[in-house]
Design a protein around this motif. Sequence first.
Motif, PDB file in Angstrom:
ATOM      1  N   VAL A  92      66.693  47.973  82.573  1.00  0.00           N
ATOM      2  CA  VAL A  92      65.350  48.180  82.021  1.00  0.00           C
ATOM      3  C   VAL A  92      64.278  47.600  82.952  1.00  0.00           C
ATOM      4  N   ALA A  93      64.645  46.557  83.672  1.00  0.00           N
ATOM      5  CA  ALA A  93      63.698  45.904  84.582  1.00  0.00           C
ATOM      6  C   ALA A  93      63.113  46.868  85.606  1.00  0.00           C
ATOM      7  N   TRP A  94      63.858  47.898  85.944  1.00  0.00           N
ATOM      8  CA  TRP A  94      63.367  48.837  86.962  1.00  0.00           C
ATOM      9  C   TRP A  94      62.151  49.629  86.505  1.00  0.00           C
ATOM     10  N   LEU A  95      61.994  49.800  85.206  1.00  0.00           N
ATOM     11  CA  LEU A  95      60.818  50.513  84.708  1.00  0.00           C
ATOM     12  C   LEU A  95      59.542  49.737  85.022  1.00  0.00           C
ATOM     13  N   VAL A  96      59.610  48.400  84.916  1.00  0.00           N
ATOM     14  CA  VAL A  96      58.458  47.566  85.270  1.00  0.00           C
ATOM     15  C   VAL A  96      58.151  47.713  86.755  1.00  0.00           C
ATOM     16  N   VAL A 260      64.035  41.426  82.437  1.00  0.00           N
ATOM     17  CA  VAL A 260      63.152  42.596  82.451  1.00  0.00           C
ATOM     18  C   VAL A 260      61.975  42.410  83.412  1.00  0.00           C
ATOM     19  N   LEU A 261      61.442  41.192  83.479  1.00  0.00           N
ATOM     20  CA  LEU A 261      60.270  40.960  84.324  1.00  0.00           C
ATOM     21  C   LEU A 261      60.626  40.482  85.740  1.00  0.00           C
ATOM     22  N   GLY A 262      61.864  40.019  85.912  1.00  0.00           N
ATOM     23  CA  GLY A 262      62.224  39.401  87.183  1.00  0.00           C
ATOM     24  C   GLY A 262      62.340  40.336  88.360  1.00  0.00           C
ATOM     25  N   THR A 263      62.846  41.548  88.137  1.00  0.00           N
ATOM     26  CA  THR A 263      63.070  42.481  89.250  1.00  0.00           C
ATOM     27  C   THR A 263      61.800  42.739  90.039  1.00  0.00           C
ATOM     28  N   ARG A 283      58.166  55.799  95.521  1.00  0.00           N
ATOM     29  CA  ARG A 283      58.429  56.203  94.131  1.00  0.00           C
ATOM     30  C   ARG A 283      59.785  56.890  94.017  1.00  0.00           C
ATOM     31  N   LYS A 284      60.062  57.787  94.965  1.00  0.00           N
ATOM     32  CA  LYS A 284      61.344  58.505  94.948  1.00  0.00           C
ATOM     33  C   LYS A 284      62.522  57.549  95.063  1.00  0.00           C
ATOM     34  N   SER A 285      62.347  56.549  95.940  1.00  0.00           N
ATOM     35  CA  SER A 285      63.451  55.604  96.136  1.00  0.00           C
ATOM     36  C   SER A 285      63.744  54.826  94.857  1.00  0.00           C
ATOM     37  N   VAL A 286      62.690  54.475  94.099  1.00  0.00           N
ATOM     38  CA  VAL A 286      62.904  53.758  92.836  1.00  0.00           C
ATOM     39  C   VAL A 286      63.578  54.678  91.812  1.00  0.00           C
ATOM     40  N   LEU A 287      63.178  55.940  91.771  1.00  0.00           N
ATOM     41  CA  LEU A 287      63.808  56.878  90.837  1.00  0.00           C
ATOM     42  C   LEU A 287      65.290  57.065  91.161  1.00  0.00           C
ATOM     43  N   TRP A 288      65.597  57.211  92.452  1.00  0.00           N
ATOM     44  CA  TRP A 288      67.001  57.308  92.850  1.00  0.00           C
ATOM     45  C   TRP A 288      67.755  56.040  92.464  1.00  0.00           C
ATOM     46  N   ALA A 289      67.127  54.901  92.710  1.00  0.00           N
ATOM     47  CA  ALA A 289      67.772  53.622  92.397  1.00  0.00           C
ATOM     48  C   ALA A 289      68.060  53.515  90.900  1.00  0.00           C
ATOM     49  N   ILE A 290      67.091  53.914  90.063  1.00  0.00           N
ATOM     50  CA  ILE A 290      67.288  53.845  88.607  1.00  0.00           C
ATOM     51  C   ILE A 290      68.496  54.686  88.190  1.00  0.00           C
ATOM     52  N   GLY A 291      68.603  55.894  88.757  1.00  0.00           N
ATOM     53  CA  GLY A 291      69.727  56.771  88.422  1.00  0.00           C
ATOM     54  C   GLY A 291      71.065  56.188  88.836  1.00  0.00           C
ATOM     55  N   ILE A 292      71.139  55.724  90.087  1.00  0.00           N
ATOM     56  CA  ILE A 292      72.399  55.182  90.614  1.00  0.00           C
ATOM     57  C   ILE A 292      72.792  53.908  89.867  1.00  0.00           C
ATOM     58  N   ILE A 293      71.816  53.019  89.694  1.00  0.00           N
ATOM     59  CA  ILE A 293      72.090  51.738  89.031  1.00  0.00           C
ATOM     60  C   ILE A 293      72.441  51.958  87.561  1.00  0.00           C
ATOM     61  N   GLY A 294      71.767  52.928  86.916  1.00  0.00           N
ATOM     62  CA  GLY A 294      72.060  53.230  85.517  1.00  0.00           C
ATOM     63  C   GLY A 294      73.494  53.677  85.310  1.00  0.00           C
TER      64      GLY A 294
END
Length: 536
Positions: A92-96, A260-263, A283-294
Amino acid sequence: MILLASSATEHRGLTMTLFGFFVLLTLGITVWAGRQTKDAADFYAGGRGFTGFQNGLAISGDYMSAASFLGIAGAIALSGYDGFLYSIGFLVAWLVALLLIAEPLRNSGRYTMADVLAFRMKQRPVRTAAGVSTIIVSIFYLLAQMVGAGSLVALLLGVSGEGAKRWTIVAVGALMVVYVVIGGMKGTTWVQIVKAVLLIAGTALMTVLVLAKYHFNPSELLGAAASASGKGAAFLEPGLKYGVSGTSKLDFISLGIALVLGTAGLPHILVRFYTVPTAKAARKSVLWAIGIIGVFYLMTLALGFGAAALVGPKAIKAANAAGNTAAPQLAESLGGGAGSTGGAILLAVISAVAFATILAVVAGLTLASSASFAHDLYANVIRRGRATEKEEVLSAKWAAVAIGAVAIVLSLFAGKLNTAALVALAFAVAASANLPTLLYSLFWKRFTTSGAVASVYAGLISSVLLVVFSPVVSGAKTSLFPDSDFHWFPLENPGLVSIPIGFLAGWIATLLSKERPDPAKYAELEVRSLTGLGAH
C-alpha cells in the motif's frame, strides 16, 4: 536443525557452486557497468538512461529485500494473519510514493533527496540534515539485509555457531562495497534487475509447488497451516501478535503507519527516480513496480502458510528464532526433504536467490547513503560547492567503504532480530525524518529552512531514541540485549509517536521562523515539479 545441517553438508559443493555462480554473475555485471561509468551522472543516476520498465524492475529488486523474502515468510509462518500485515503495508505504501513523491521528485532534484529540499532554502543546513538522515536510515535498512545473510548462510553450511554468521556478514559487507565502488548506479541497477527476475521466478516456483501439495486449493493450505501451527483457527485471524493487549494494538497501528508512509521517504528508493530520462518514465516505473511487487507479496502468502504447514513452527524456530530461515526450509521440504538431492538442489537455488537479493539491496542502500555523503555533505557543505566531479565521486567511493564498515559492525550484534521488523524500524525513521520535510517543501509555500532542519532532526532523533528505549533493544527475549532492561517506551515501532513529531516540528519551526521564503523560488519549484520544465 540437525537434518538441515546434514543435508547442507552432504551437498555443500552444489550449494557453494550456485553461490559462486551468482556472485561471479553479479560481479561481472558490475565490472561491465563500471567501464560505462564516465562521470557523476553515470555514477549517481546511471546516466538517466533506463526505461520505465527497466527502472520498475530495478525498484522491485531494491524493494523486495531480505525482509520481504525471508522476514515476511517467517513472520507469516510464526504469526499467521498478523505476519501478512507486513506485506499489505509494504504494498500500500507505493500508492503514497506514486501519488505524492515520484514525479515531483524526478522533476525537482538531480541526484539526492536534498536537491529538492535545498532548491529554495539555505544549502548547508538543509543538506547536512538530509545527508545525516539518509545515512542513518540506510544503516538501519542495511542491518536487516546483513542479518538475513548471516542466518541464510549459517543454515546452508549447517553451522549453528556465531562465527560463521559473522564471517558471512563481513563477506556481504565487502561485496556491497565492491559493487558500489566499481559499478556505481549502472552496475547496481543491472544487478537489481537480474535479481528481481530471479526472485520472482524462484518465488513463483515455490508457490506452484506449495499449492500443488494442496491440490491448488488455498483453503486446504490454510487449514493445514492452522492445524500445524498449534494455534488452530486463531492462526488465521487478527490478533495473534497484535491484539493481545492495548499496547499490542497500538503497536499494530504504529507499524501500519510506518510501513505506509515510510516508502516515500526511503533514500535508496527516492534516488531510483533519478535514473530515468523523464517524469513520465518515473511514473511508469512506479506502476511497473506496484504490479511486480504486488504479485510477489501475494505469493508470500503461499510461502508463509506453506512453511507453517510443511515445516512447522518448531522446526523454523529451531533453525532461527525470528523465523528468517522459513523460506529456505520450505524449499528443502518441497524438494523432497532433508537428505534428498531434490531438497538440497531447491534449498541451494532458493538460498542463492535470496543471497543475490541481499547483495543487490545492500548495494542500493550503500550507493544511496554514500552518494548523499559525497553530493550533499562533502561537495556542498564541506567544500561549499567547489569540489570537482572527480573529487565528488571519489569521496562517494570512500564513503561507501566507511558506511559498509559501520553496517558490518552493527550487524554483528543484531542477529536475533527478525529482518522484517528491522526494516519496519527503517521505515519508521524514514517516515519521521524525510517524508514530512519532502511534503512540506514541495507543497507548502511558507515552509522555511528552519522548518526543514527542525523536521528532519526532530523526526530522526525521536524515532531513533524511541527505538533505543523500546523492547527491540532491551527487556524481551528477542531484544538486541535480552539480558538487559532499560526500555520505557512500550511499542516496538516508534512511528505512531515519531511521525507526528516530525510533521509538528516542521510546522512550528516554520511559524516561529523570521525567514521569509522567496515566492519566486517556490513558484519555480512548483512549475518544475508539476511539469518537468527545467528538470535535469
